[in-house]
Motif scaffolding. Structure first.
Motif, PDB file in Angstrom:
ATOM      1  N   PRO A  80      14.507  12.707   4.668  1.00 12.48           N
ATOM      2  CA  PRO A  80      13.752  11.807   5.558  1.00 12.48           C
ATOM      3  C   PRO A  80      12.662  11.019   4.850  1.00 12.48           C
ATOM      4  CG  PRO A  80      14.110  13.915   6.632  1.00 12.48           C
ATOM      5  CD  PRO A  80      14.584  14.078   5.218  1.00 12.48           C
ATOM      6  N   LEU A  81      11.973  11.652   3.889  1.00 13.28           N
ATOM      7  CA  LEU A  81      10.909  10.933   3.193  1.00 13.28           C
ATOM      8  C   LEU A  81      11.480   9.848   2.300  1.00 13.28           C
ATOM      9  CD1 LEU A  81       7.941  10.542   2.627  1.00 13.28           C
ATOM     10  CD2 LEU A  81       8.072  12.342   0.882  1.00 13.28           C
ATOM     11  N   ASP A  82      12.614  10.128   1.643  1.00 14.78           N
ATOM     12  CA  ASP A  82      13.257   9.105   0.820  1.00 14.78           C
ATOM     13  C   ASP A  82      13.670   7.907   1.672  1.00 14.78           C
ATOM     14  OD1 ASP A  82      12.946  10.684  -1.377  1.00 14.78           O
ATOM     15  OD2 ASP A  82      15.022  11.377  -1.458  1.00 14.78           O
ATOM     16  N   ALA A  83      14.248   8.198   2.838  1.00 17.77           N
ATOM     17  CA  ALA A  83      14.671   7.122   3.737  1.00 17.77           C
ATOM     18  C   ALA A  83      13.470   6.335   4.255  1.00 17.77           C
ATOM     19  CB  ALA A  83      15.468   7.704   4.901  1.00 17.77           C
ATOM     20  N   LEU A  84      12.378   7.039   4.540  1.00 17.81           N
ATOM     21  CA  LEU A  84      11.159   6.368   5.001  1.00 17.81           C
ATOM     22  C   LEU A  84      10.610   5.450   3.923  1.00 17.81           C
ATOM     23  CD1 LEU A  84       8.810   5.957   6.994  1.00 17.81           C
ATOM     24  CD2 LEU A  84       7.746   8.010   6.003  1.00 17.81           C
ATOM     25  N   THR A  85      10.676   5.893   2.673  1.00 12.10           N
ATOM     26  CA  THR A  85      10.163   5.079   1.568  1.00 12.10           C
ATOM     27  C   THR A  85      10.893   3.746   1.488  1.00 12.10           C
ATOM     28  OG1 THR A  85       9.562   7.065   0.309  1.00 12.10           O
ATOM     29  CG2 THR A  85       9.824   5.008  -0.932  1.00 12.10           C
ATOM     30  N   VAL A  86      12.200   3.766   1.659  1.00 12.38           N
ATOM     31  CA  VAL A  86      12.992   2.529   1.604  1.00 12.38           C
ATOM     32  C   VAL A  86      12.599   1.593   2.743  1.00 12.38           C
ATOM     33  CG1 VAL A  86      15.324   1.572   1.759  1.00 12.38           C
ATOM     34  CG2 VAL A  86      14.900   3.633   0.393  1.00 12.38           C
ATOM     35  N   ARG A  87      12.450   2.147   3.944  1.00 11.97           N
ATOM     36  CA  ARG A  87      12.071   1.303   5.089  1.00 11.97           C
ATOM     37  C   ARG A  87      10.657   0.755   4.922  1.00 11.97           C
ATOM     38  NH1 ARG A  87      14.282   5.698   7.934  1.00 11.97           N
ATOM     39  NH2 ARG A  87      12.246   6.276   8.775  1.00 11.97           N
ATOM     40  N   LEU A  88       9.776   1.575   4.416  1.00  8.63           N
ATOM     41  CA  LEU A  88       8.394   1.144   4.221  1.00  8.63           C
ATOM     42  C   LEU A  88       8.307   0.059   3.157  1.00  8.63           C
ATOM     43  CD1 LEU A  88       5.408   1.536   4.901  1.00  8.63           C
ATOM     44  CD2 LEU A  88       5.336   3.394   3.221  1.00  8.63           C
ATOM     45  N   ALA A  89       9.067   0.225   2.075  1.00 10.97           N
ATOM     46  CA  ALA A  89       9.066  -0.783   1.012  1.00 10.97           C
ATOM     47  C   ALA A  89       9.540  -2.128   1.542  1.00 10.97           C
ATOM     48  CB  ALA A  89       9.950  -0.322  -0.143  1.00 10.97           C
ATOM     49  N   ALA A  90      10.581  -2.111   2.375  1.00 10.41           N
ATOM     50  CA  ALA A  90      11.107  -3.358   2.943  1.00 10.41           C
ATOM     51  C   ALA A  90      10.087  -4.007   3.863  1.00 10.41           C
ATOM     52  CB  ALA A  90      12.406  -3.081   3.697  1.00 10.41           C
ATOM     53  N   ALA A  91       9.279  -3.179   4.527  1.00  9.38           N
ATOM     54  CA  ALA A  91       8.300  -3.708   5.475  1.00  9.38           C
ATOM     55  C   ALA A  91       7.179  -4.493   4.790  1.00  9.38           C
ATOM     56  CB  ALA A  91       7.705  -2.564   6.295  1.00  9.38           C
ATOM     57  N   TYR A  92       6.954  -4.238   3.503  1.00  7.17           N
ATOM     58  CA  TYR A  92       5.920  -4.994   2.795  1.00  7.17           C
ATOM     59  C   TYR A  92       6.279  -6.481   2.718  1.00  7.17           C
ATOM     60  CZ  TYR A  92       3.037  -1.098   1.095  1.00  7.17           C
ATOM     61  OH  TYR A  92       2.179  -0.029   1.002  1.00  7.17           O
ATOM     62  N   GLY A  93       7.565  -6.763   2.654  1.00  9.27           N
ATOM     63  CA  GLY A  93       8.003  -8.160   2.653  1.00  9.27           C
ATOM     64  C   GLY A  93       7.813  -8.856   1.325  1.00  9.27           C
ATOM     65  N   GLU A  94       6.591  -9.033   0.893  1.00 11.82           N
ATOM     66  CA  GLU A  94       6.289  -9.779  -0.331  1.00 11.82           C
ATOM     67  C   GLU A  94       5.876  -8.827  -1.453  1.00 11.82           C
ATOM     68  OE1 GLU A  94       6.709 -12.947  -0.754  1.00 11.82           O
ATOM     69  OE2 GLU A  94       7.263 -13.369   1.328  1.00 11.82           O
ATOM     70  N   PRO A  95       6.389  -9.046  -2.665  1.00  6.89           N
ATOM     71  CA  PRO A  95       6.029  -8.169  -3.788  1.00  6.89           C
ATOM     72  C   PRO A  95       4.525  -8.085  -4.032  1.00  6.89           C
ATOM     73  CG  PRO A  95       7.944  -9.479  -4.373  1.00  6.89           C
ATOM     74  CD  PRO A  95       7.459 -10.004  -3.053  1.00  6.89           C
ATOM     75  N   TRP A  96       3.797  -9.179  -3.794  1.00  5.98           N
ATOM     76  CA  TRP A  96       2.371  -9.146  -4.095  1.00  5.98           C
ATOM     77  C   TRP A  96       1.632  -8.142  -3.219  1.00  5.98           C
ATOM     78  CZ3 TRP A  96      -1.644 -10.035  -0.745  1.00  5.98           C
ATOM     79  CH2 TRP A  96      -1.373 -10.709   0.441  1.00  5.98           C
ATOM     80  N   LEU A  97       2.156  -7.879  -2.019  1.00  4.18           N
ATOM     81  CA  LEU A  97       1.524  -6.893  -1.147  1.00  4.18           C
ATOM     82  C   LEU A  97       1.680  -5.484  -1.719  1.00  4.18           C
ATOM     83  CD1 LEU A  97       2.577  -8.231   2.365  1.00  4.18           C
ATOM     84  CD2 LEU A  97       0.242  -8.083   1.466  1.00  4.18           C
ATOM     85  N   LEU A  98       2.861  -5.194  -2.240  1.00  2.97           N
ATOM     86  CA  LEU A  98       3.078  -3.901  -2.882  1.00  2.97           C
ATOM     87  C   LEU A  98       2.207  -3.768  -4.129  1.00  2.97           C
ATOM     88  CD1 LEU A  98       6.898  -3.045  -2.764  1.00  2.97           C
ATOM     89  CD2 LEU A  98       5.003  -1.502  -2.225  1.00  2.97           C
ATOM     90  N   LYS A  99       2.141  -4.832  -4.922  1.00  2.90           N
ATOM     91  CA  LYS A  99       1.291  -4.803  -6.114  1.00  2.90           C
ATOM     92  C   LYS A  99      -0.168  -4.549  -5.735  1.00  2.90           C
ATOM     93  CE  LYS A  99       3.858  -7.921  -9.220  1.00  2.90           C
ATOM     94  NZ  LYS A  99       3.770  -9.168  -9.995  1.00  2.90           N
TER      95      LYS A  99
END
Length: 218
Positions: A80-99
């Protein structure tokens, strides 16, 4: 603790220098894109912050080597945590937000580690470690994930040599055997943890150790 700081700073710098298109490339973690891995690093940084402010009164139950548990099979992505990580990463939308988020939380984790008493005992995952051992665990974590980050990005910066050497040393203790001297530190870590399969020649050099690999660390 200096090695923790150098390994973590190098990994955060490597992420900061990635072009936007790199975030959609595969990482060295099966089933994860680079953006998913970077999101996982944000969660790792949060874990470091949480653990460093979770003191324990009891004696240590693990150290930097015994902290790691070796699984029989690699992760499938169904956790579940691995799956959540993928969904959360997609929710950032723009790479600069993750950075930005990694730089923000990651810098705080780095400062907290520098300020922490290495002899303090802290609790995590129902275990107790000294801060020094806990941060040594993360030298391995940062180094392996740095290799994952650059697995398909040949122009990205590699992990620091001293982090690779220390991680190899810890992996050899977990394995209970040394890798052949002909293996560079990177190859020892990649083959040892199942991030790539050994060649026939490498299998021959590994000898009896080959039958115990890969070591799926969790």
């Amino acid at each position: 603790m200096d090695l923790f700081s150098r390994s973590w700073a190098a990994l955060r710098t490597a992420v900061a220098e990635l072009p936007d298109e790199a975030f959609a490339r595969p990482s060295g973690c099966t089933g994860w894109l680079v953006r998913d891995l970077v999101c996982h690093l944000v969660i790792d940084a949060q874990d470091v912050l949480i653990t460093l402010v979770t003191p324990a009164e009891t004696e240590p139950t693990r150290d930097a080597v015994t902290y790691w548990e070796v699984a029989e099979t690699p992760p499938t992505g169904d956790d579940p945590l691995d799956a959540l990580t993928v969904r959360l990463a997609a929710a950032y939308g723009e790479p600069w937000l993750l950075k930005f988020h990694l730089d923000d939380v990651g810098s705080a984790a780095g400062r907290a580690a520098e300020l922490a008493d290495p002899d303090l005992r802290v609790a995590t995952r129902d275990e107790v470690l000294t801060v020094a051992d806990y941060l040594s665990v993360y030298v391995m974590e940062w180094t392996l994930h740095h290799l994952d980050l650059v697995a398909h990005l040949p122009d990205a910066a590699e992990p620091p040599a001293e982090g690779l050497a220390r991680s190899r040393e810890m992996l050899e203790k977990i394995a209970g055997a040394a890798f052949p001297a002909s293996f560079c530190d990177t190859d020892a870590l990649l083959v040892g943890t199942g991030r790539r399969a050994p060649t026939d020649a490498e299998k021959a050099e590994l000898g009896e150790l080959a039958a115990r690999l890969p070591l799926i660390l969790g």
